[in-house]
Motif scaffolding. Structure first.
Motif, PDB file in Angstrom:
ATOM      1  N   PRO A  19       0.657  -1.135  -0.018  1.00 53.87           N
ATOM      2  CA  PRO A  19      -0.082  -0.177  -0.096  1.00 53.87           C
ATOM      3  C   PRO A  19       0.856   1.317   0.140  1.00 53.87           C
ATOM      4  N   PHE A  20       0.584   2.008  -0.746  1.00 51.70           N
ATOM      5  CA  PHE A  20       1.281   3.357  -0.866  1.00 51.70           C
ATOM      6  C   PHE A  20       1.366   3.970   0.511  1.00 51.70           C
ATOM      7  N   GLU A  21       0.492   3.949   1.308  1.00 52.84           N
ATOM      8  CA  GLU A  21       0.514   4.646   2.442  1.00 52.84           C
ATOM      9  C   GLU A  21       1.801   3.973   3.426  1.00 52.84           C
ATOM     10  N   GLU A  22       1.914   2.660   3.423  1.00 56.58           N
ATOM     11  CA  GLU A  22       3.010   2.039   3.942  1.00 56.58           C
ATOM     12  C   GLU A  22       4.437   2.602   3.611  1.00 56.58           C
ATOM     13  N   ILE A  23       4.483   2.576   2.508  1.00 52.13           N
ATOM     14  CA  ILE A  23       5.977   3.250   1.945  1.00 52.13           C
ATOM     15  C   ILE A  23       6.100   4.613   2.219  1.00 52.13           C
ATOM     16  N   ASN A  24       4.872   5.457   2.247  1.00 50.36           N
ATOM     17  CA  ASN A  24       5.106   7.067   2.349  1.00 50.36           C
ATOM     18  C   ASN A  24       5.247   7.029   3.838  1.00 50.36           C
ATOM     19  N   ALA A  25       4.690   6.084   4.870  1.00 55.07           N
ATOM     20  CA  ALA A  25       4.804   6.423   6.118  1.00 55.07           C
ATOM     21  C   ALA A  25       6.448   6.450   6.399  1.00 55.07           C
ATOM     22  N   VAL A  26       7.103   5.648   5.848  1.00 55.17           N
ATOM     23  CA  VAL A  26       8.574   5.463   6.220  1.00 55.17           C
ATOM     24  C   VAL A  26       9.288   6.601   5.410  1.00 55.17           C
ATOM     25  N   LEU A  27       8.968   6.910   4.055  1.00 57.73           N
ATOM     26  CA  LEU A  27       9.845   7.813   3.387  1.00 57.73           C
ATOM     27  C   LEU A  27       9.643   9.046   3.549  1.00 57.73           C
ATOM     28  N   LYS A  28       8.331   9.504   4.130  1.00 57.11           N
ATOM     29  CA  LYS A  28       8.019  11.029   4.575  1.00 57.11           C
ATOM     30  C   LYS A  28       8.949  11.422   5.426  1.00 57.11           C
ATOM     31  N   ASN A  29       9.500  10.664   6.425  1.00 57.56           N
ATOM     32  CA  ASN A  29      10.503  11.113   7.522  1.00 57.56           C
ATOM     33  C   ASN A  29      11.963  11.244   6.824  1.00 57.56           C
ATOM     34  N   TYR A  30      12.080  11.031   5.644  1.00 61.38           N
ATOM     35  CA  TYR A  30      13.563  11.191   4.889  1.00 61.38           C
ATOM     36  C   TYR A  30      13.285  12.289   3.748  1.00 61.38           C
ATOM     37  N   GLY A  31      12.045  12.430   3.322  1.00 58.83           N
ATOM     38  CA  GLY A  31      11.887  13.243   2.143  1.00 58.83           C
ATOM     39  C   GLY A  31      10.444  12.953   1.537  1.00 58.83           C
ATOM     40  N   GLU A  32      10.422  13.227   0.160  1.00 62.70           N
ATOM     41  CA  GLU A  32       8.989  13.193  -0.342  1.00 62.70           C
ATOM     42  C   GLU A  32       8.910  12.154  -1.546  1.00 62.70           C
ATOM     43  N   ILE A  33       7.663  11.555  -1.820  1.00 58.59           N
ATOM     44  CA  ILE A  33       7.370  11.103  -3.115  1.00 58.59           C
ATOM     45  C   ILE A  33       6.799  11.928  -4.064  1.00 58.59           C
ATOM     46  N   ILE A  34       7.453  12.095  -5.215  1.00 55.43           N
ATOM     47  CA  ILE A  34       7.092  13.107  -6.309  1.00 55.43           C
ATOM     48  C   ILE A  34       6.424  12.279  -7.479  1.00 55.43           C
ATOM     49  N   GLU A  35       5.196  12.597  -7.847  1.00 53.49           N
ATOM     50  CA  GLU A  35       4.652  11.965  -9.106  1.00 53.49           C
ATOM     51  C   GLU A  35       4.770  12.619 -10.235  1.00 53.49           C
ATOM     52  N   ASP A  36       5.229  12.187 -11.273  1.00 51.44           N
ATOM     53  CA  ASP A  36       5.286  12.784 -12.609  1.00 51.44           C
ATOM     54  C   ASP A  36       5.025  11.714 -13.746  1.00 51.44           C
ATOM     55  N   ASP A  37       3.771  12.024 -14.251  1.00 46.13           N
ATOM     56  CA  ASP A  37       3.094  11.413 -15.318  1.00 46.13           C
ATOM     57  C   ASP A  37       3.101   9.985 -15.070  1.00 46.13           C
ATOM     58  N   GLY A  38       2.585   9.704 -13.849  1.00 47.35           N
ATOM     59  CA  GLY A  38       2.359   8.328 -13.421  1.00 47.35           C
ATOM     60  C   GLY A  38       3.642   7.740 -12.848  1.00 47.35           C
ATOM     61  N   ASP A  39       4.748   8.283 -12.835  1.00 44.93           N
ATOM     62  CA  ASP A  39       6.192   7.547 -12.157  1.00 44.93           C
ATOM     63  C   ASP A  39       6.039   8.216 -10.972  1.00 44.93           C
ATOM     64  N   PHE A  40       6.593   7.491 -10.039  1.00 52.99           N
ATOM     65  CA  PHE A  40       6.830   8.083  -8.563  1.00 52.99           C
ATOM     66  C   PHE A  40       8.428   7.975  -8.168  1.00 52.99           C
TER      67      PHE A  40
END
Length: 135
Positions: A19-40
């Motif tokens: 689940p995207f939320e699980e990955i984001n829960a970890v990575l948001k502590n170190y940066g951000e996930i950017i979406e560009d044309d469907g790529d993350f």
């Protein structure tokens, strides 16, 4: 020549879905996930941990892992990987399968070819710094 490391989820020998939320829960502590044309892409806010990092999978709702391109010897990279490995049935491996690591024994979930190809088999790690790159 480029060097890549992978973090991926498997289930019953196939790529699994995180689940995207699980990955984001970890990575948001170190940066951000950017979406560009469907790529993350993961963009670090803690310094240069790698040249770039991309989430892969079929869609935002079907992420199966992350590839870190040209990782750096940054002190937080092992911590990020170790925290990501808290996600069920995930592992971390390097080029040519020179290592294959997880926090628990997930060998029953991994593809047989991955296990057979790993030089040292599946290694269970219990801390961030028993992992690449600072071990």
């Amino acid at each position: 020549m480029s060097y890549e490391i992978f973090f991926q989820k498997f289930k019953n020998g196939e790529a699994g879905v995180i689940p995207f939320e699980e990955i984001n829960a970890v990575l948001k502590n170190y940066g951000e996930i950017i979406e560009d044309d469907g790529d993350f892409e993961f963009v670090s806010k803690v310094g240069e941990i790698c040249e770039s990092a991309y989430l892969f999978g079929e869609s935002r709702d079907a992420i199966s892992g992350i590839v870190f391109l040209r990782p750096m010897q940054h002190e937080l990279l092992p911590q990020i990987i170790f925290e990501l490995l808290s996600i069920e049935n995930t592992c971390f491996f390097g080029p040519g399968l020179d290592y294959l690591q997880a926090r628990t024994d997930i060998s029953s979930q991994l593809p047989e070819s991955l296990l057979e190809g790993a030089e040292s088999g599946l290694q269970i790690i219990d801390s961030a710094y028993s992992s690449w790159p600072l071990s």
